[in-house]
Design a protein around this motif. Structure first.
Motif, PDB file in Angstrom:
ATOM      1  N   GLN A 174       0.836  -1.194   0.000  1.00 51.39           N
ATOM      2  CA  GLN A 174       0.000   0.000   0.000  1.00 51.39           C
ATOM      3  C   GLN A 174       0.879   1.256   0.000  1.00 51.39           C
ATOM      4  OE1 GLN A 174      -2.483  -0.488   3.453  1.00 51.39           O
ATOM      5  NE2 GLN A 174      -4.006  -1.694   2.362  1.00 51.39           N
ATOM      6  N   THR A 175       0.640   2.123  -0.969  1.00 43.88           N
ATOM      7  CA  THR A 175       1.380   3.382  -1.105  1.00 43.88           C
ATOM      8  C   THR A 175       0.385   4.539  -1.112  1.00 43.88           C
ATOM      9  OG1 THR A 175       1.294   3.358  -3.530  1.00 43.88           O
ATOM     10  CG2 THR A 175       3.115   2.175  -2.477  1.00 43.88           C
ATOM     11  N   PRO A 176       0.847   5.780  -0.945  1.00 39.60           N
ATOM     12  CA  PRO A 176      -0.073   6.919  -1.017  1.00 39.60           C
ATOM     13  C   PRO A 176      -0.810   7.021  -2.348  1.00 39.60           C
ATOM     14  CG  PRO A 176       1.999   7.577  -0.017  1.00 39.60           C
ATOM     15  CD  PRO A 176       2.187   6.190  -0.505  1.00 39.60           C
ATOM     16  N   GLU A 177      -0.191   6.488  -3.409  1.00 47.73           N
ATOM     17  CA  GLU A 177      -0.834   6.534  -4.728  1.00 47.73           C
ATOM     18  C   GLU A 177      -1.694   5.316  -5.008  1.00 47.73           C
ATOM     19  OE1 GLU A 177       2.451   6.947  -4.299  1.00 47.73           O
ATOM     20  OE2 GLU A 177       2.464   9.143  -4.432  1.00 47.73           O
ATOM     21  N   GLY A 178      -1.724   4.357  -4.098  1.00 54.03           N
ATOM     22  CA  GLY A 178      -2.475   3.122  -4.311  1.00 54.03           C
ATOM     23  C   GLY A 178      -1.591   1.907  -4.080  1.00 54.03           C
ATOM     24  N   TRP A 179      -1.910   0.815  -4.774  1.00 53.56           N
ATOM     25  CA  TRP A 179      -1.151  -0.409  -4.644  1.00 53.56           C
ATOM     26  C   TRP A 179       0.071  -0.364  -5.555  1.00 53.56           C
ATOM     27  CZ3 TRP A 179      -2.660  -3.970  -1.035  1.00 53.56           C
ATOM     28  CH2 TRP A 179      -3.948  -3.835  -0.520  1.00 53.56           C
ATOM     29  N   GLY A 180       1.184  -0.915  -5.073  1.00 54.45           N
ATOM     30  CA  GLY A 180       2.384  -0.925  -5.900  1.00 54.45           C
ATOM     31  C   GLY A 180       3.590  -1.459  -5.149  1.00 54.45           C
ATOM     32  N   LEU A 181       4.729  -1.441  -5.831  1.00 50.38           N
ATOM     33  CA  LEU A 181       5.992  -1.942  -5.284  1.00 50.38           C
ATOM     34  C   LEU A 181       6.938  -0.802  -4.924  1.00 50.38           C
ATOM     35  CD1 LEU A 181       6.596  -4.841  -7.843  1.00 50.38           C
ATOM     36  CD2 LEU A 181       5.701  -5.060  -5.514  1.00 50.38           C
ATOM     37  N   ASP A 182       6.400   0.390  -4.686  1.00 49.94           N
ATOM     38  CA  ASP A 182       7.252   1.549  -4.432  1.00 49.94           C
ATOM     39  C   ASP A 182       8.115   1.372  -3.181  1.00 49.94           C
ATOM     40  OD1 ASP A 182       6.064   2.574  -6.631  1.00 49.94           O
ATOM     41  OD2 ASP A 182       4.774   4.005  -5.584  1.00 49.94           O
ATOM     42  N   HIS A 183       7.559   0.779  -2.138  1.00 49.00           N
ATOM     43  CA  HIS A 183       8.319   0.607  -0.905  1.00 49.00           C
ATOM     44  C   HIS A 183       9.501  -0.340  -1.116  1.00 49.00           C
ATOM     45  CE1 HIS A 183       5.441   2.955   1.203  1.00 49.00           C
ATOM     46  NE2 HIS A 183       4.464   2.063   1.130  1.00 49.00           N
ATOM     47  N   TYR A 184       9.276  -1.396  -1.872  1.00 49.33           N
ATOM     48  CA  TYR A 184      10.366  -2.335  -2.137  1.00 49.33           C
ATOM     49  C   TYR A 184      11.440  -1.688  -3.009  1.00 49.33           C
ATOM     50  CZ  TYR A 184       7.298  -5.934  -0.211  1.00 49.33           C
ATOM     51  OH  TYR A 184       6.510  -6.675   0.627  1.00 49.33           O
ATOM     52  N   ARG A 185      11.029  -0.888  -3.973  1.00 48.92           N
ATOM     53  CA  ARG A 185      12.025  -0.185  -4.807  1.00 48.92           C
ATOM     54  C   ARG A 185      12.843   0.779  -3.964  1.00 48.92           C
ATOM     55  NH1 ARG A 185       7.413   0.613  -8.291  1.00 48.92           N
ATOM     56  NH2 ARG A 185       7.346  -0.977  -9.939  1.00 48.92           N
TER      57      ARG A 185
END
Length: 298
Positions: A53-64
């Motif tokens: 879960q990211t501020p923009e929705g679902w994604g892999l941003d935290h892992y990146r």
């Protein structure tokens, strides 16, 4: 004469008895399953879901962000390095202690086991405080060793100090886990090996170690997981200034700088994956050792 209805009664009583025999253990284990779901499975699912879960929705941003950040990568390197060294050191000392304990008398054995059981519960903040008093910059033993010229520049609040304190609380756990495994070694094996011309080193290498290998590998994995997940001792000793994964997760959850629980969840997921890989490797090594043992017997 016994009637047909009377003969049926024992057969009819078997079904309720079998039902009780299956349901009573299930009812006893129900609180355990509830606790496991509430405090293990549910938090694990929440961490896994929250890591995406990211501020923009679902994604892999935290892992990146984690995999591209030298700061977070350093925390994993420090945690794995300190846990690995402390686990190996604790395993070595615990193995020697378990071997010596097996050769001791019953009275000494009971006293030492009671002492080891007590010291295994001495961890966290009290353990860090004890080490600060003894081995801190102005600790009693530190000042004594400096006056003798044995140490120079030792810093307890560093990676070396963390390895020392981690090794300390690994030793009792390793000894308690390995002590029952030494019962697999028969008392007459050393004499039999000596009669066949084997030295003590050859007996240990070719007889004792293959028998103890599953227990040693399993204990090493438990020690490694215990050290990687340690937090209270490291935080109390370094006040959070040393870069470890557990300290980074705690700082992100508590909001010392920024409150980012989802980023902390991603860190926790990566740590769980690493521990899963280590556990899978341990299981593969165990299977390989069993296969080799079976082939040698053939």
């Amino acid at each position: 004469m016994i009637s047909a209805a009377t003969r049926i009664l024992p057969d009819q009583a078997v079904i309720p008895r079998q039902t009780r025999r299956h349901w009573l253990p299930a009812l006893v284990l129900l609180p355990f399953f509830l606790l496991m779901i509430l405090f293990q499975l549910a938090p694990m699912v929440w961490v896994l879901v929250g890591s995406f879960q990211t501020p923009e929705g679902w994604g892999l941003d935290h892992y990146r962000e984690i995999l591209s950040s030298p700061f977070y990568l350093q925390s994993f390197t420090n945690s794995l390095r300190i846990a690995g060294i402390a686990s190996l050191a604790g395993l070595a000392i615990g193995t020697m202690g378990a071997a010596a304990l097996r050769q001791s008398g019953e009275r000494i054995k009971r006293a030492l086991l009671a002492f080891v059981t007590m010291t295994s519960n001495f961890s966290g903040v009290p353990l860090a405080f004890a080490f600060i008093i003894i081995l801190g910059i102005n600790g009693a033993i530190t000042l004594l060793l400096k006056s003798w010229g044995w140490i120079d520049g030792f810093n307890l609040y560093s990676g070396a100090g963390l390895i020392l304190i981690y090794t300390y609380f690994q030793i009792p756990l390793a000894l308690l886990l390995l002590y029952p495994a030494f019962d697999a070694l028969q008392d007459d094996w050393p004499q039999a090996a000596a009669l066949l011309g084997a030295s003590k080193r050859q007996y240990v290498w070719h007889v004792a170690l293959p028998v103890l290998t599953p227990a040693l590998l399993g204990t090493l994995i438990i020690l490694f997981a215990n050290a990687v997940g340690a937090y209270a001792s490291a935080y109390a000793l370094t006040t959070g200034n040393f870069n470890l994964v557990t300290i980074r997760v705690a700082s992100l959850v508590s909001g010392d700088i920024f409150l980012e629980p989802n980023l902390a969840a991603a860190l926790a997921v990566i740590l769980m994956v690493l521990l899963g890989v280590v556990t899978a490797a341990n299981q593969w090594l165990l299977k390989k050792s069993y296969v080799n043992k079976g082939q040698s017997h053939e």
